[in-house]
Design a protein around this motif. Sequence first.
Motif, short mmCIF file in Angstrom:
data_model
loop_
_atom_site.label_atom_id
_atom_site.label_comp_id
_atom_site.label_asym_id
_atom_site.label_seq_id
_atom_site.Cartn_x
_atom_site.Cartn_y
_atom_site.Cartn_z
N GLY A 188 -49.02 -12.75 -13.20
CA GLY A 188 -47.71 -12.23 -12.82
C GLY A 188 -47.74 -10.50 -12.86
O GLY A 188 -47.23 -9.82 -11.64
N GLN A 248 -38.22 -8.23 -7.83
CA GLN A 248 -38.52 -9.10 -9.23
C GLN A 248 -39.53 -10.18 -8.67
O GLN A 248 -40.43 -10.51 -9.69
CB GLN A 248 -37.14 -9.68 -9.55
N THR A 249 -39.51 -10.63 -7.67
CA THR A 249 -40.23 -11.71 -7.12
C THR A 249 -41.51 -11.61 -6.35
O THR A 249 -42.23 -12.46 -5.97
CB THR A 249 -39.38 -13.03 -6.46
N ASN A 251 -39.74 -10.85 -14.44
CA ASN A 251 -40.62 -11.93 -14.39
C ASN A 251 -41.80 -11.86 -15.35
O ASN A 251 -42.47 -12.94 -15.31
CB ASN A 251 -40.97 -12.29 -13.13
N GLN A 293 -47.52 -8.20 -9.53
CA GLN A 293 -46.47 -6.81 -9.54
C GLN A 293 -47.19 -5.59 -9.20
O GLN A 293 -46.82 -4.77 -8.34
CB GLN A 293 -45.82 -6.79 -10.62
#
Length: 226
Positions: free
Chosen positions: A144, A90-91, A171, A148
């Motif tokens: 973001g 996720q991060t 996120n 990813q």
Amino acid sequence: MYKLSQVTKDYPKGRATVHALRGVNVEIADGEWLSIQGPTGHGKSTLLQLLGGLDRPTSGSLELNGRDLARLGENAMTKVRASQIGFIFQTFNLIPTLSAQENVETALVPLGIKDSARRSRAAEALASVGLSDRARHLPSELSGGQQQRVAIARALVKEPKVLLADEPTGNLDEDTRDEIIGLLEKLWQDNGLTMIMVTHDSTVARRAQRLGTMRNGQLTVKQTVK
């Protein structure tokens, strides 16, 4: 691909014991996409860590292509992780001081691949996620969704058999979520990956072939309705 038989995982917590997994039994076929949902704290991420060889079960057997990961030595387990399993988090977990290209290349270092081949494969992986023009950018210079995509390229550059994704869209806004899941679905199909994804998002989960639900450390799995 995977065969889990009576897998348990216990953690000490003070004087008590947390039973994170309680006798999980499941088979995951080669090339399958399984999504896993469930309340926070009921064992989803623990299960993903065991599937990725990042942790070991307390009891039971966890086979990947006929090899019980619970009984592998640490060196053998490291080789399995480095060559067969890709991780997405996720991060994003990108190294902030490295460019997108360099972040992707880090996945190939443990495999002993030479510099020129490493650069070439990383460039191809970035191209596969639509980021050739961002190869020299640092993570802080990317959105973001772009970060990813770099993380996905890093996971896939070593040509793994398995892709494990822990809340890969957690996120991201809704439009970017749809973009990333569409990309993952295409890469899953094109590369014949076995993909196991933990997600709180039912819209994402229903894209999978099968949907697992974790409750109180136990897993139930059913076919999704398309």
